[in-house]
Design a protein around this motif. Structure first.
Motif, PDB file in Angstrom:
ATOM      1  N   LYS A   1     -45.454   4.346 -17.766  1.00 14.83           N
ATOM      2  CA  LYS A   1     -44.477   5.353 -17.529  1.00 14.83           C
ATOM      3  C   LYS A   1     -42.971   4.640 -17.278  1.00 14.83           C
ATOM      4  O   LYS A   1     -42.120   5.137 -16.731  1.00 14.83           O
ATOM      5  CB  LYS A   1     -44.920   5.513 -15.920  1.00 14.83           C
ATOM      6  CG  LYS A   1     -46.106   6.405 -15.665  1.00 14.83           C
ATOM      7  CD  LYS A   1     -46.564   6.324 -14.281  1.00 14.83           C
ATOM      8  CE  LYS A   1     -47.744   7.191 -14.253  1.00 14.83           C
ATOM      9  NZ  LYS A   1     -48.189   7.402 -12.775  1.00 14.83           N
ATOM     10  N   ASP A   2     -42.601   3.576 -18.277  1.00 17.46           N
ATOM     11  CA  ASP A   2     -41.489   3.209 -18.479  1.00 17.46           C
ATOM     12  C   ASP A   2     -40.954   2.430 -17.154  1.00 17.46           C
ATOM     13  O   ASP A   2     -39.698   2.375 -16.872  1.00 17.46           O
ATOM     14  CB  ASP A   2     -40.512   4.097 -18.922  1.00 17.46           C
ATOM     15  CG  ASP A   2     -39.483   3.575 -19.852  1.00 17.46           C
ATOM     16  OD1 ASP A   2     -39.568   2.625 -20.590  1.00 17.46           O
ATOM     17  OD2 ASP A   2     -38.305   4.198 -19.942  1.00 17.46           O
TER      18      ASP A   2
ATOM     19  N   ARG B   1     -34.278   1.497 -13.416  1.00 13.32           N
ATOM     20  CA  ARG B   1     -33.200   0.522 -12.744  1.00 13.32           C
ATOM     21  C   ARG B   1     -33.769   0.700 -11.199  1.00 13.32           C
ATOM     22  O   ARG B   1     -33.452  -0.200 -10.582  1.00 13.32           O
ATOM     23  CB  ARG B   1     -32.158   1.126 -12.928  1.00 13.32           C
ATOM     24  CG  ARG B   1     -30.869   0.276 -12.174  1.00 13.32           C
ATOM     25  CD  ARG B   1     -31.052  -1.177 -12.950  1.00 13.32           C
ATOM     26  NE  ARG B   1     -29.857  -1.879 -12.397  1.00 13.32           N
ATOM     27  CZ  ARG B   1     -29.845  -2.497 -11.142  1.00 13.32           C
ATOM     28  NH1 ARG B   1     -31.069  -2.283 -10.367  1.00 13.32           N
ATOM     29  NH2 ARG B   1     -28.909  -3.360 -10.647  1.00 13.32           N
ATOM     30  N   ASP B   2     -34.391   1.736 -10.721  1.00 15.37           N
ATOM     31  CA  ASP B   2     -34.553   1.997  -9.281  1.00 15.37           C
ATOM     32  C   ASP B   2     -35.569   0.929  -8.862  1.00 15.37           C
ATOM     33  O   ASP B   2     -35.717   0.733  -7.735  1.00 15.37           O
ATOM     34  CB  ASP B   2     -35.119   3.490  -9.039  1.00 15.37           C
ATOM     35  CG  ASP B   2     -34.116   4.444  -9.164  1.00 15.37           C
ATOM     36  OD1 ASP B   2     -32.956   4.158  -9.263  1.00 15.37           O
ATOM     37  OD2 ASP B   2     -34.506   5.500  -9.285  1.00 15.37           O
TER      38      ASP B   2
ATOM     39  N   TRP C   1     -32.360 -10.302 -15.139  1.00 13.81           N
ATOM     40  CA  TRP C   1     -33.200 -11.183 -15.975  1.00 13.81           C
ATOM     41  C   TRP C   1     -33.988 -10.347 -16.928  1.00 13.81           C
ATOM     42  O   TRP C   1     -34.194 -10.777 -18.060  1.00 13.81           O
ATOM     43  CB  TRP C   1     -34.310 -11.648 -14.929  1.00 13.81           C
ATOM     44  CG  TRP C   1     -35.359 -12.460 -15.648  1.00 13.81           C
ATOM     45  CD1 TRP C   1     -35.565 -13.575 -16.230  1.00 13.81           C
ATOM     46  CD2 TRP C   1     -36.854 -11.542 -15.798  1.00 13.81           C
ATOM     47  NE1 TRP C   1     -37.036 -13.626 -16.685  1.00 13.81           N
ATOM     48  CE2 TRP C   1     -37.676 -12.571 -16.601  1.00 13.81           C
ATOM     49  CE3 TRP C   1     -37.272 -10.275 -15.379  1.00 13.81           C
ATOM     50  CZ2 TRP C   1     -39.008 -12.028 -16.825  1.00 13.81           C
ATOM     51  CZ3 TRP C   1     -38.609  -9.856 -15.743  1.00 13.81           C
ATOM     52  CH2 TRP C   1     -39.542 -10.883 -16.480  1.00 13.81           C
ATOM     53  N   LYS C   2     -34.612  -9.291 -16.482  1.00 14.63           N
ATOM     54  CA  LYS C   2     -35.084  -8.297 -17.538  1.00 14.63           C
ATOM     55  C   LYS C   2     -34.297  -8.001 -18.600  1.00 14.63           C
ATOM     56  O   LYS C   2     -34.987  -7.888 -19.970  1.00 14.63           O
ATOM     57  CB  LYS C   2     -35.625  -7.045 -16.722  1.00 14.63           C
ATOM     58  CG  LYS C   2     -36.499  -6.136 -17.728  1.00 14.63           C
ATOM     59  CD  LYS C   2     -36.535  -4.773 -17.055  1.00 14.63           C
ATOM     60  CE  LYS C   2     -35.272  -3.989 -17.958  1.00 14.63           C
ATOM     61  NZ  LYS C   2     -35.568  -4.055 -19.386  1.00 14.63           N
ATOM     62  N   GLN C   3     -33.027  -7.620 -18.521  1.00 12.86           N
ATOM     63  CA  GLN C   3     -32.310  -7.204 -19.566  1.00 12.86           C
ATOM     64  C   GLN C   3     -31.831  -8.567 -20.401  1.00 12.86           C
ATOM     65  O   GLN C   3     -31.520  -8.115 -21.625  1.00 12.86           O
ATOM     66  CB  GLN C   3     -30.921  -6.646 -18.935  1.00 12.86           C
ATOM     67  CG  GLN C   3     -30.999  -5.328 -18.177  1.00 12.86           C
ATOM     68  CD  GLN C   3     -31.294  -4.164 -19.215  1.00 12.86           C
ATOM     69  OE1 GLN C   3     -32.373  -3.878 -19.395  1.00 12.86           O
ATOM     70  NE2 GLN C   3     -30.217  -3.438 -19.676  1.00 12.86           N
TER      71      GLN C   3
ATOM     72  N   ILE D   1     -42.729  -7.365  -7.730  1.00 16.75           N
ATOM     73  CA  ILE D   1     -41.749  -6.190  -6.714  1.00 16.75           C
ATOM     74  C   ILE D   1     -41.658  -5.324  -7.553  1.00 16.75           C
ATOM     75  O   ILE D   1     -41.481  -4.101  -6.793  1.00 16.75           O
ATOM     76  CB  ILE D   1     -40.507  -7.172  -6.532  1.00 16.75           C
ATOM     77  CG1 ILE D   1     -41.183  -8.430  -5.340  1.00 16.75           C
ATOM     78  CG2 ILE D   1     -39.688  -6.273  -5.550  1.00 16.75           C
ATOM     79  CD1 ILE D   1     -41.642  -8.080  -4.158  1.00 16.75           C
ATOM     80  N   ALA D   2     -41.467  -5.027  -8.779  1.00 16.37           N
ATOM     81  CA  ALA D   2     -40.873  -3.983  -9.442  1.00 16.37           C
ATOM     82  C   ALA D   2     -42.218  -2.955  -9.401  1.00 16.37           C
ATOM     83  O   ALA D   2     -41.793  -1.613  -9.264  1.00 16.37           O
ATOM     84  CB  ALA D   2     -40.592  -4.104 -10.866  1.00 16.37           C
TER      85      ALA D   2
END
Length: 451
Positions: free
Chosen positions: A253-254, A259-260, A269-271, A313-314
């Motif tokens: 589901k991407d 970003r939310d 960190w992810k970027q 957490i995401a």
């Protein structure tokens, strides 16, 4: 001694009792921890592999070959059980690890370091083993062993080497498989590839006492001691750890690009590293495979997903604003209401396998309303940052073991993993890592009860 009988000895019951242990039982416990570490290091193919950095935030592998042995010698000198150094240069070079925030910080710390030949470090380990063995054989125990007892330094060395066995096992998963040879008789858990229904269960409220009593009869690290009483309100938590199958939905589901689901820190960190899936998943044309310790295998959908705190957490945010991780007090309350202490070996701890196992494979006493895999399988990320319990005092033998990390930058995890052994496998052990570090760690989701 082969790997199978060594693993069979690794149960929490084998952790030495401070009031009832012998020189022979201590020697067995030491030899077991020493040989386990060596099995991992001997699985590396080619001397050049020891100079690799599997993780850009960790030292190269030769550091871990020498570190535990040096730690032993330095602590035994401190407590007066030995007088002479074996190799003063090594006992400085291999003494202190790193906890950098960036690869650049690690590179700066290692500037000018020249690592010795691998064979010479193995020779140092052999000499250290001889010295430690003689100390155990020739030292009067004078029971009970307490925190000021010289033998506490010996126990500290043994438990430290067990911690680094697990640390090294994580690093090996980040090497190319061609750099490794799986030890004979070391097997992965099965996977049935059926994702179970992960229902939310009600955990009753109660009063929880945190902290290992000072008169406990097993070894403890300084961060375990102290006394905190917490009133826990009833809450909901998923009966199982979140599985690879459940996390796969988040990926499809991407979720990594929504970003939310990420705060500013975790999104940066992810970027920076362009993270699109869990660390130990391997993306291919036909989907994802899984990196186990020594091999690439089909993605085991019913094993718990292994992620860092940011990713956990995401996932929580993707399930709604009310979904979160458990607190330390809630985890302990869930343990009290889920587990029968008489089933003390019914966990994926102490290398029963060399991998996670299907969630719920290890049964619990309160299967009707309890939570599975609170102990073992993978560590469980918590919402708490690492903190001292009231009454905390750093142990003078290792003052920087925990205290420097009470900085709000390290997240707690509890419960242990398949690789956790020794006193670290006891439920009182409080673990912590930076939120972007990887360990054999996963999570379950929790939720407040609605009024």
């Amino acid at each position: 001694m082969g790997i199978v009988p060594m693993i069979n000895k690794l149960t929490s019951e084998q952790v030495p009792r401070l009031d009832d242990c012998s020189s022979q039982s201590l020697l067995n416990y030491f030899e077991n921890s020493w040989e386990l570490e060596e099995i991992l290091m001997k699985s590396l193919v080619g001397e050049e592999t020891f100079y690799l950095n599997p993780d850009p935030l960790r030292n190269c592998l030769i550091f871990y070959l020498g570190h535990s042995a040096v730690f032993f010698i330095n602590k035994l000198i401190r407590v007066g059980l030995i007088e002479k150094r074996i190799h003063s240069q090594y006992e400085t070079l291999f003494e202190i690890g790193v906890d950098p925030e960036t690869p650049t910080e690690l590179d700066a710390a290692m500037q000018g370091v020249n690592w010795p030949d691998v064979e010479k470090v193995w020779q140092y380990r052999d000499k250290a083993r001889e010295v430690i063995t003689k100390v155990i054989q020739n030292t009067s125990l004078d029971l009970p062993i307490h925190q000021q007892h010289p033998v506490w330094g010996l126990l500290m060395g043994i438990e430290h080497s067990r911690i680094h066995f697990e640390t090294s096992s994580v690093l090996l998963r980040q090497l190319p498989v061609a750099c490794l040879k799986r030890p004979q008789g070391w097997n992965y858990a099965p996977s049935y590839n059926e994702v179970p229904n992960n229902e939310m269960r009600l955990i009753p409220g109660g009063v929880v006492k945190l902290g290992k009593p000072k008169d406990s009869l097993t070894y403890g690290w300084d961060s375990e001691y102290g006394d905190r009483t917490v009133e826990v309100k009833p809450f909901l938590a998923s009966q199982y750890l979140i599985t690879n199958g459940e996390f796969l939905e988040f990926v499809h589901k991407d979720g990594y690009n929504n970003r939310d689901y990420w705060n500013a820190e975790s999104w940066a960190w992810k970027q920076l590293y362009n993270v699109q899936h869990p660390k130990f998943w391997i993306s291919g044309l036909d989907g994802y495979r899984y990196r186990a310790t020594f091999d690439e295998i089909d993605l085991p959908l019913d094993w718990p997903v292994e992620v860092n705190y940011y990713e956990a957490i995401a996932f929580c945010h993707s399930k709604g604003s009310e979904i979160r991780l458990m607190s330390e007090a809630e985890w302990n309350q869930a343990l009290l209401t889920s587990v029968d202490k008489r089933l003390s070996t019914n966990y994926n701890l102490n290398l029963q396998f060399i991998s996670p196992s299907p969630v719920g494979m290890f049964k619990i006493a309160n299967s009707g309303c309890g939570l599975y895999d609170l102990r073992g399988n993978v560590w469980e990320w918590l919402k708490d940052t690492f903190n001292p319990l009231p009454g905390f005092q750093p142990h003078p033998l290792y003052e920087d073991q925990a205290a420097p990390f009470f900085d709000g930058k390290h997240q707690m995890m509890l419960g242990g993993s398949w690789a956790t052994n020794g006193s670290m496998a006891l439920p009182t052990y409080r673990n912590w890592f930076r939120p972007y570090f990887y360990q054999h760690a996963g999570f379950r989701i929790a939720q407040d009860l609605k009024a």
